[in-house]
Write a protein that holds these residues in place. Sequence first.
Motif, short mmCIF file in Angstrom:
data_model
loop_
_atom_site.label_atom_id
_atom_site.label_comp_id
_atom_site.label_asym_id
_atom_site.label_seq_id
_atom_site.Cartn_x
_atom_site.Cartn_y
_atom_site.Cartn_z
N SER A 130 0.81 -1.23 0.00
CA SER A 130 0.00 0.00 0.00
C SER A 130 0.84 1.27 0.00
N GLU A 131 2.10 1.16 -0.37
CA GLU A 131 3.00 2.31 -0.31
C GLU A 131 2.64 3.39 -1.33
N ARG A 132 2.15 3.00 -2.50
CA ARG A 132 1.96 3.97 -3.59
C ARG A 132 1.04 5.12 -3.22
N LEU A 133 -0.05 4.81 -2.53
CA LEU A 133 -1.02 5.85 -2.21
C LEU A 133 -0.43 6.87 -1.24
N TRP A 134 0.35 6.39 -0.26
CA TRP A 134 0.96 7.31 0.70
C TRP A 134 2.00 8.21 0.01
N ARG A 135 2.73 7.63 -0.95
CA ARG A 135 3.68 8.46 -1.70
C ARG A 135 2.94 9.46 -2.57
N ARG A 136 1.87 9.01 -3.20
CA ARG A 136 1.12 9.90 -4.10
C ARG A 136 0.54 11.08 -3.34
N THR A 137 0.05 10.85 -2.14
CA THR A 137 -0.58 11.92 -1.36
C THR A 137 0.40 12.67 -0.47
N ASP A 138 1.61 12.13 -0.33
CA ASP A 138 2.63 12.73 0.54
C ASP A 138 2.10 12.88 1.96
N VAL A 139 1.45 11.82 2.45
CA VAL A 139 0.91 11.80 3.80
C VAL A 139 1.72 10.81 4.64
N ASP A 140 2.03 11.17 5.87
CA ASP A 140 2.72 10.30 6.80
C ASP A 140 1.71 9.34 7.43
N PRO A 141 1.88 8.02 7.27
CA PRO A 141 0.89 7.08 7.82
C PRO A 141 0.88 7.02 9.33
N GLY A 142 1.90 7.53 9.98
CA GLY A 142 1.90 7.57 11.44
C GLY A 142 2.14 6.23 12.08
N GLY A 143 1.75 6.10 13.36
CA GLY A 143 2.04 4.92 14.16
C GLY A 143 1.30 3.69 13.72
N GLY A 144 1.55 2.59 14.46
CA GLY A 144 0.98 1.31 14.11
C GLY A 144 -0.41 1.09 14.67
N PHE A 145 -0.87 -0.15 14.54
CA PHE A 145 -2.24 -0.49 14.91
C PHE A 145 -2.54 -0.23 16.38
#
Length: 337
Positions: free
Chosen positions: A292-307
């Motif tokens: 799922s890396e592509r969407l985070w790179r495309r939006t330039d959003v930090d996914p933050g911490g874990g579950f």
Amino acid sequence: MGGAVGGLGGKPVLLTGATGFIGSAVVRELRRVGWFDWGPPLVVLSRSPPDWLAGSGVEVVKGDLAEPSGLRGIADGISTVIHIAAQIGGDAERCRRVNHDGTKFLLEEAEKAGIRRFLYMSTTAVYGHGPHRGISESLLAPEPVSATSLSRAHAEREVRKFGGTVLRPHLVYGPGDTWFVPGLCRLVQAVPAWIDRGAARTSVIDVDDLAGLVVRLMGLSWGKSRGAVFHANHPRPVTVREVVSTVCGELGLRLPVRNLSAEAHRARTRKVLPGLTDHQFDLLARDHWYDSERLWRRTDVDPGGGFAEKFARSAGWYRTHISPDAEEPVDIGVPET
């Protein structure tokens, strides 16, 4: 965020599904970022708009995608369609009318209005049976196993042919969740045993994070995203053991104390939880995680911490709104029948 509105041109955005689990999170996120103060108007399509929606600063259009004859011209003057509404479960005809035919209608209206920005919220359930291990969007073809997923896969095809963008989340949790965590709680209580030590890995995403990705996409130019499919999950998969341990710890449930093979566990759940399908069980017994890396790179959003960190933010909502002891058919994730 206020300056990142490329492609909108000040024109309204049309949102479907605003009263549902994911759609209501999108409205919350728009409010959080101040969209209603500086952003273009939001037009919401809803069958039965609740009072909170009418008073939230949006323009409400009442209608049903299963019977769209009264919705002609709904896309006129719109810059972007964010299509989240979906029929989940039910008979195949209803799924087809809402998910496929309803999406096709919106696409036709967008075409007439000259709109090219169309985002469709789908699901990894279109892939069918696993295991799935870190596969990217381009390497796994849809093989739906239910009427719901079949109709959504057909809708995806129409959207991509149009040049729209498709998001595929896997297991979504957070405020409003009535499937994933509630079902998991009932399963753990009914059969208090690990499935193969809980080693299966899965993709998950907090509903507010998913909404944040949608809102971020609303403000971006889509030149690079037309016709694209993105897995919409936290980029780091988690084990089922971590998910169960976190949920039980936060909600005060007893952890499983035994371990069973997937075959033995399934035999037991068939007896005590007949509402749990083989596909739903498979989601917890075998790997289902997606690159799922592509969407985070495309939006330039930090996914933050874990579950564990993110679920803690929702634990209070779950304590208030779900009853793990409820004797209802168990559903894990998107209901697949």
